[in-house]
Design a protein around this motif. Structure first.
Motif, mmCIF file in Angstrom:
data_model
loop_
_atom_site.group_PDB
_atom_site.id
_atom_site.type_symbol
_atom_site.label_atom_id
_atom_site.label_comp_id
_atom_site.label_asym_id
_atom_site.label_seq_id
_atom_site.Cartn_x
_atom_site.Cartn_y
_atom_site.Cartn_z
ATOM 1 N N VAL A 125 -3.614 68.631 -60.547
ATOM 2 C CA VAL A 125 -2.222 69.058 -61.063
ATOM 3 C C VAL A 125 -1.473 70.191 -60.382
ATOM 4 C CG1 VAL A 125 -4.541 69.751 -63.338
ATOM 5 C CG2 VAL A 125 -4.212 71.299 -61.067
ATOM 6 N N GLU A 126 -0.601 70.645 -60.884
ATOM 7 C CA GLU A 126 0.536 71.459 -60.327
ATOM 8 C C GLU A 126 1.088 72.571 -60.633
ATOM 9 O OE1 GLU A 126 3.381 69.506 -58.070
ATOM 10 O OE2 GLU A 126 2.391 67.311 -58.170
ATOM 11 N N GLY A 127 1.199 73.871 -60.285
ATOM 12 C CA GLY A 127 1.962 74.373 -60.611
ATOM 13 C C GLY A 127 2.012 75.916 -59.872
ATOM 14 N N PHE A 128 1.823 76.797 -60.645
ATOM 15 C CA PHE A 128 2.547 78.279 -59.670
ATOM 16 C C PHE A 128 0.768 78.480 -58.477
ATOM 17 C CE2 PHE A 128 4.089 79.488 -63.725
ATOM 18 C CZ PHE A 128 5.714 79.965 -62.727
ATOM 19 N N ASP A 129 1.073 78.977 -57.192
ATOM 20 C CA ASP A 129 -0.018 79.087 -56.509
ATOM 21 C C ASP A 129 -0.686 79.482 -56.896
ATOM 22 O OD1 ASP A 129 1.722 77.891 -54.502
ATOM 23 O OD2 ASP A 129 2.666 78.948 -53.397
ATOM 24 N N PHE A 130 -1.040 80.728 -57.782
ATOM 25 C CA PHE A 130 -1.895 81.078 -57.853
ATOM 26 C C PHE A 130 -3.091 80.800 -58.905
ATOM 27 C CE2 PHE A 130 0.793 82.192 -61.744
ATOM 28 C CZ PHE A 130 -0.021 82.106 -62.493
ATOM 29 N N PHE A 131 -2.187 79.540 -59.511
ATOM 30 C CA PHE A 131 -2.928 79.116 -60.335
ATOM 31 C C PHE A 131 -3.572 77.727 -60.097
ATOM 32 C CE2 PHE A 131 -2.826 74.857 -62.995
ATOM 33 C CZ PHE A 131 -3.834 74.973 -63.309
ATOM 34 N N THR A 132 -2.827 76.511 -59.415
ATOM 35 C CA THR A 132 -3.740 75.950 -58.195
ATOM 36 C C THR A 132 -4.509 76.636 -57.356
ATOM 37 O OG1 THR A 132 -1.526 76.116 -56.756
ATOM 38 C CG2 THR A 132 -1.670 74.552 -58.769
ATOM 39 N N GLU A 133 -4.473 77.462 -56.105
ATOM 40 C CA GLU A 133 -5.515 77.679 -55.246
ATOM 41 C C GLU A 133 -6.713 77.832 -56.104
ATOM 42 O OE1 GLU A 133 -6.600 81.160 -52.084
ATOM 43 O OE2 GLU A 133 -4.205 80.858 -52.905
ATOM 44 N N ALA A 134 -6.419 79.042 -57.631
ATOM 45 C CA ALA A 134 -7.785 79.813 -58.115
ATOM 46 C C ALA A 134 -8.541 77.600 -58.869
ATOM 47 C CB ALA A 134 -7.347 79.915 -59.351
ATOM 48 N N VAL A 135 -7.473 76.561 -58.971
ATOM 49 C CA VAL A 135 -8.281 76.027 -59.816
ATOM 50 C C VAL A 135 -9.014 74.838 -58.630
ATOM 51 C CG1 VAL A 135 -7.506 75.911 -61.882
ATOM 52 C CG2 VAL A 135 -6.415 74.734 -60.216
ATOM 53 N N TYR A 136 -8.399 74.543 -57.475
ATOM 54 C CA TYR A 136 -8.322 73.503 -57.091
ATOM 55 C C TYR A 136 -9.688 74.779 -55.672
ATOM 56 C CZ TYR A 136 -4.039 72.133 -56.589
ATOM 57 O OH TYR A 136 -2.867 71.734 -56.592
ATOM 58 N N SER A 137 -9.987 75.653 -55.974
ATOM 59 C CA SER A 137 -11.000 77.100 -55.063
ATOM 60 C C SER A 137 -12.650 76.505 -55.868
ATOM 61 C CB SER A 137 -10.712 77.996 -55.078
ATOM 62 O OG SER A 137 -9.687 78.094 -54.107
ATOM 63 N N ARG A 138 -12.554 75.923 -57.135
ATOM 64 C CA ARG A 138 -13.615 75.653 -58.373
ATOM 65 C C ARG A 138 -13.581 74.321 -58.570
ATOM 66 N NH1 ARG A 138 -10.922 80.117 -58.727
ATOM 67 N NH2 ARG A 138 -11.943 82.321 -59.525
ATOM 68 N N SER A 139 -13.091 73.670 -57.728
ATOM 69 C CA SER A 139 -13.298 72.438 -57.721
ATOM 70 C C SER A 139 -12.849 71.953 -59.009
ATOM 71 C CB SER A 139 -14.689 71.932 -57.566
ATOM 72 O OG SER A 139 -14.718 72.109 -55.755
ATOM 73 N N LEU A 140 -12.321 72.041 -59.534
ATOM 74 C CA LEU A 140 -11.234 71.823 -61.040
ATOM 75 C C LEU A 140 -11.166 71.038 -61.354
ATOM 76 C CD1 LEU A 140 -11.788 75.630 -63.226
ATOM 77 C CD2 LEU A 140 -13.793 73.556 -62.869
ATOM 78 N N ALA A 141 -9.737 70.943 -60.217
ATOM 79 C CA ALA A 141 -8.394 69.529 -59.886
ATOM 80 C C ALA A 141 -8.323 69.928 -58.507
ATOM 81 C CB ALA A 141 -7.597 70.538 -61.323
ATOM 82 N N MET A 142 -7.098 69.019 -58.464
ATOM 83 C CA MET A 142 -6.689 69.170 -57.372
ATOM 84 C C MET A 142 -5.226 68.115 -57.092
ATOM 85 S SD MET A 142 -8.707 65.309 -56.220
ATOM 86 C CE MET A 142 -10.104 66.038 -56.284
ATOM 87 N N PRO A 143 -4.591 68.381 -56.404
ATOM 88 C CA PRO A 143 -3.473 67.314 -56.241
ATOM 89 C C PRO A 143 -3.497 65.951 -56.449
ATOM 90 C CG PRO A 143 -3.540 68.732 -53.975
ATOM 91 C CD PRO A 143 -4.707 69.038 -54.798
ATOM 92 N N ARG A 144 -2.712 65.664 -57.154
ATOM 93 C CA ARG A 144 -2.656 64.177 -58.085
ATOM 94 C C ARG A 144 -3.569 63.093 -56.673
ATOM 95 N NH1 ARG A 144 2.977 62.834 -59.983
ATOM 96 N NH2 ARG A 144 2.690 61.134 -60.807
ATOM 97 N N PRO A 145 -4.300 63.045 -57.395
ATOM 98 C CA PRO A 145 -5.050 61.766 -56.328
ATOM 99 C C PRO A 145 -4.330 60.566 -56.506
ATOM 100 C CG PRO A 145 -6.014 62.367 -57.916
ATOM 101 C CD PRO A 145 -4.849 62.681 -58.253
ATOM 102 N N ARG A 146 -3.357 60.082 -55.756
ATOM 103 C CA ARG A 146 -2.683 59.173 -55.196
ATOM 104 C C ARG A 146 -3.599 57.705 -54.749
ATOM 105 N NH1 ARG A 146 -2.106 54.899 -54.400
ATOM 106 N NH2 ARG A 146 -0.231 53.112 -54.644
ATOM 107 N N ASN A 147 -3.739 58.204 -53.544
ATOM 108 C CA ASN A 147 -4.403 57.299 -52.792
ATOM 109 C C ASN A 147 -6.068 58.212 -52.744
ATOM 110 O OD1 ASN A 147 -4.602 58.373 -50.602
ATOM 111 N ND2 ASN A 147 -2.671 57.795 -50.773
#
Length: 278
Positions: free
Chosen positions: A146-168
């Motif tokens: 997932v991508e989007g606003f910084d406040f959103f990505t930081e929140a979901v990345y911190s909770r291990s709910l998502a990550m930058p697109r896992p191309r490899n």
């Protein structure tokens, strides 16, 4: 930035954030990676690029004495049983839906692991064909890009709910390291020099050779050729774009979390992380 560009970026981030929320609601599960106090410990992620052979030759003692993470077909290399990685990550669906000889060999080698190791795999990956090994603990992650606003990505990345697109696999490997609580991460064997071996033959077929530190089997070379047979150049270049962009998103997230990521791969094409030594 011009006002028109700011407005365009706002609407783009709004769309990406909304899309990300829907993906997380529908697909995310509880992450099996537990953050612990890793103060003073460094995680070394060992990519399978050709430079890893040199790294192993020059720094094998450092690798043996550190917390390391292996990826993909690393268990099929004899060095795997010498380095005894603490973590092993598989992300490609090929490992869970294929019966080719290399995947079979990988599964057999994992049954021979005699030290405590955590096998990190995506939610939804089928482990039916993997033999039970009491030395291996399985932990699952959300392979949701997932991508989007910084406040959103930081929140979901911190909770291990998502990550930058896992191309490899290196992308979930780094994010898993952060989820585990490491604040000092080094990357080895991440050459990513794909464009140097990219070409098009007389049949207009794209040829992409991605060498590894170990010798590729004939069957694996045939499989890779088959995968790329119907892939076009613009698709491959876009895929590269997704991967290299993801590293910059990880760098931005890591900086906000106080995580230091060093690229210790000689000649690496990754331009997001500062260079350093093991």
């Amino acid at each position: 930035m011009k006002t028109s560009e700011k407005i365009s970026r706002f609407f783009e981030n709004s769309f990406l954030t909304a899309k990300g929320i829907v993906k997380i609601i529908l697909q995310s599960r509880r992450c099996g990676l537990k953050a612990e106090d890793r103060h003073g410990k460094r995680l070394i992620i060992m990519g399978n690029g050709p430079s890893l052979a040199e790294t192993i030759h020059n720094h094998s003692n450092v690798l043996r004495q550190s917390d390391t993470m292996a990826v993909n077909f690393a268990a099929n290399a004899p060095e795997f049983f010498d380095l005894r990685p603490k973590y092993y990550i598989l992300a490609d669906p090929h490992f869970f839906s294929s019966s080719d000889v290399n995947v079979k060999k990988l599964k057999e080698n994992l049954t021979k692991v005699s030290w405590d190791m955590v096998l990190i795999i995506p939610h939804g990956a089928d482990l039916t064909d993997f033999s039970v090994n009491p030395a291996i603990t399985v932990a699952r992650f959300n392979a949701i890009g997932v991508e989007g606003f910084d406040f959103f990505t930081e929140a979901v990345y911190s909770r291990s709910l998502a990550m930058p697109r896992p191309r490899n696999v290196l992308i979930p490997a780094i994010m898993s390291g952060i989820s585990l609580g490491y604040r000092d991460i080094a990357i080895a064997g991440a050459d990513h020099t794909w464009t140097q071996t990219l070409s098009v033959n007389e049949n207009n077929e794209v040829v992409s050779i991605q060498p590894h530190f170990y010798k590729e089997s004939a069957e694996e070379k045939d499989r890779i050729r088959a995968v790329y047979r119907d892939v076009r150049m613009h698709d491959i270049l876009y895929s590269f774009h997704v991967a290299f962009r993801a590293y910059h998103l990880i760098k931005r997230f890591a900086d906000r979390k106080g995580v230091r990521i060093v690229n210790a791969t000689p000649g690496s094409f990754i331009d997001a992380f500062p260079r350093g030594q093991l």
